[in-house]
Enzyme design. Structure first.
Site, PDB file in Angstrom:
ATOM      1  N   TYR A 195       0.951  -1.342  -0.013  1.00  0.00           N
ATOM      2  CA  TYR A 195      -0.148  -0.024   0.193  1.00  0.00           C
ATOM      3  C   TYR A 195       0.946   1.279  -0.135  1.00  0.00           C
ATOM      4  O   TYR A 195       1.717   1.497   0.868  1.00  0.00           O
ATOM      5  CB  TYR A 195      -0.853   0.001   1.201  1.00  0.00           C
ATOM      6  CG  TYR A 195      -1.871  -1.133   1.409  1.00  0.00           C
ATOM      7  CD1 TYR A 195      -1.796  -2.058   2.450  1.00  0.00           C
ATOM      8  CD2 TYR A 195      -3.115  -1.176   0.612  1.00  0.00           C
ATOM      9  CE1 TYR A 195      -2.637  -3.172   2.306  1.00  0.00           C
ATOM     10  CE2 TYR A 195      -3.831  -2.203   0.751  1.00  0.00           C
ATOM     11  CZ  TYR A 195      -3.832  -3.277   1.680  1.00  0.00           C
ATOM     12  OH  TYR A 195      -4.680  -4.145   1.600  1.00  0.00           O
TER      13      TYR A 195
ATOM     14  N   PRO B 204     -13.124  -2.072  -3.031  1.00  0.00           N
ATOM     15  CA  PRO B 204     -11.931  -3.151  -3.208  1.00  0.00           C
ATOM     16  C   PRO B 204     -10.963  -2.833  -1.996  1.00  0.00           C
ATOM     17  O   PRO B 204      -9.900  -3.503  -1.932  1.00  0.00           O
ATOM     18  CB  PRO B 204     -11.655  -3.280  -4.619  1.00  0.00           C
ATOM     19  CG  PRO B 204     -12.148  -1.738  -5.136  1.00  0.00           C
ATOM     20  CD  PRO B 204     -13.030  -1.350  -4.447  1.00  0.00           C
TER      21      PRO B 204
END
Ligand code: APR
Length: 403
Positions: free
Chosen positions: A213, A305
């Site tokens: 991320y 998502p």
């Protein structure tokens, strides 16, 4: 066949449960019903080849694997899936890895492409004699408040037909016939998160051994392995961006910029196989039952998502609905059906809350006004807590891996 007025006579079919949609929800439900001797049919709008090759999610939570295991549906994922227990955050304040397997949690994620899971479920359902009609589009669900609801369909040859059953399971997604057939009083909670992702499937090995991320002032970037040769990437982009707007070179350069490749190493590049643009939004319908019609999966609610919860919720809801339908049809015990909506909504809202938190963590405004600066400082503080606080890490791991 005609009815004498040269109109194709409507074919009439009957069964115990009609399942609309052959996605994760519909196929898990169909397999469990079939295993318990329940007469059911799955009606799927698309052709088989499309259903089997549609790349979607690929991150199965521990209790999703447990549900699939319980019903003998996990053989493929155990053989070809890969365990995952780490996520890596890359921010302006540095990189840190959250090894949730090291937090004493035995539950990990299983990385297994959803189209492989759908193929496994489909093959097993058909091999056990399951009734599945491809290229058969449900048009409307009628008489849901009766004991013989009907589904009007357009069959593969274009002929109209009507299927009748004791129950109908709407597993046909957010645009399916089940949602279109809901009564006016259905409540729809909805949120547009104001974020858009360019989703990419690259023919390239993963660039790290973790879910990545990247929190960057230019926008979010994500890295999720799918197999040892294919990797899913996400790039936050402007709302309205089209899937083919960015040249491949620009995509990889931007991914490397946001993933801070200069500090942490280059990404492993390869041809981009699939592109899609998704505006992150969520919705939840309430209730999830209307008489003999029940909703599961995306038909019940859409989740962004950001935390890979969609397919996991779909499997959980399908298993809860299967149990309730079996009790109702074999022992005339409708308690499970009566409790279905409330039980699912508890899980759905918990997953929605965590996904919403993840969106707030990974995305922020780009402005330099006070409001934007304040919001982004909060995000930096949340990330710092996640990096340093064990209790925050435990909370994260519990929600990240669970459903
Ligand atoms: N008639 C018959 N089938 C239909 C109709 C219709 N009118 N409309 C849609 N379908 C089919 C679609 O072709 C698809 O195969 O219903 C199926 C719905 O499958 P999914 O969209 O995968 O939904 P679901 O099973 O609820 O799984 C939801 O899985 O795809 C991941 O993360 C994603 O959250 C999503 C989750």
């Amino acid at each position: 066949m005609t009815d004498g007025k040269s109109r194709p006579r409507t074919a009439d079919h009957a069964t115990g449960v009609i399942v609309l949609g052959a996605g994760p929800a519909g196929l898990v439900l169909g397999n469990i019903l079939l295993d318990h001797g329940i007469d059911c049919v799955v009606l799927e709008r698309a052709e088989r080849a499309h259903v089997e090759t549609r790349a979607r999610a690929g991150f199965l939570a521990a209790n999703t694997v447990q549900i699939l295991d319980e019903h003998g549906l996990a053989e493929g994922l155990h053989r070809r899936g890969r365990m995952h227990g780490t996520c890596e955050f890359r921010t302006g304040d540095g990189r840190f890895r959250l090894d949730y397997s090291g937090l004493g949690r035995k539950e990990l994620h299983t990385v297994y492409p959803q189209q492989d899971l759908v193929c496994d479920l489909l093959t097993r359902f058909l091999a056990r004699g399951g009734q599945l009609r491809f290229a058969t589009e449900a048009l409307a669900v009628r008489d849901a408040d009766s004991e013989r609801p009907a589904v009007a369909v357009r069959e593969a040859d274009g002929r109209p037909a009507v299927w009748r059953a004791r129950y109908v399971a709407g597993c046909d997604g957010r645009h399916g016939a089940a949602r279109r057939s809901l009564p006016a009083g259905t409540v729809r909670h909805h949120r547009d998160h104001g974020v858009t992702w360019l989703g990419l499937l690259a023919q390239a090995p993963p660039s790290m051994d973790a879910v990545g991320y990247a929190v960057h002032e230019r926008g979010f970037a994500g890295h999720m392995a799918r197999t040892s040769e294919v990797t899913r990437y996400y790039l936050q982009c402007e709302r309205g961006t089209t899937a083919d707007a960015w040249a491949e070179e620009r995509i990889w350069d931007e991914l490397e910029r946001r993933m801070r490749a200069r500090e942490y190493g280059p990404l492993r590049r390869g041809p981009i196989l699939q592109r899609s643009v998704v505006d992150l939004e969520s919705d939840v319908l309430e209730p999830l039952r209307h008489g003999a019609l029940f909703l599961a999966g995306d038909a019940a609610g859409l989740i962004s998502p950001s935390a890979a919860k969609g397919a996991n919720l779909a499997v959980l809801e399908a298993a809860l609905l299967a149990r309730a339908l079996i009790d109702a049809l074999t022992s005339r015990d409708s308690a499970g059906l009566d409790a279905y909506s409330a039980r699912c909504l508890t899980h759905i809202w918990r997953a929605q809350e965590f996904s919403h938190w993840m969106i707030g963590l990974l995305h922020g405004p780009s402005g330099r006004d006070g409001e934007s600066l304040f919001h982004n400082s909060l995000r930096r503080s949340r990330l710092a807590s996640l990096r340093t606080s064990r209790s925050q890490q435990d909370w994260f791991a519990e929600h990240y891996v669970g459903v």
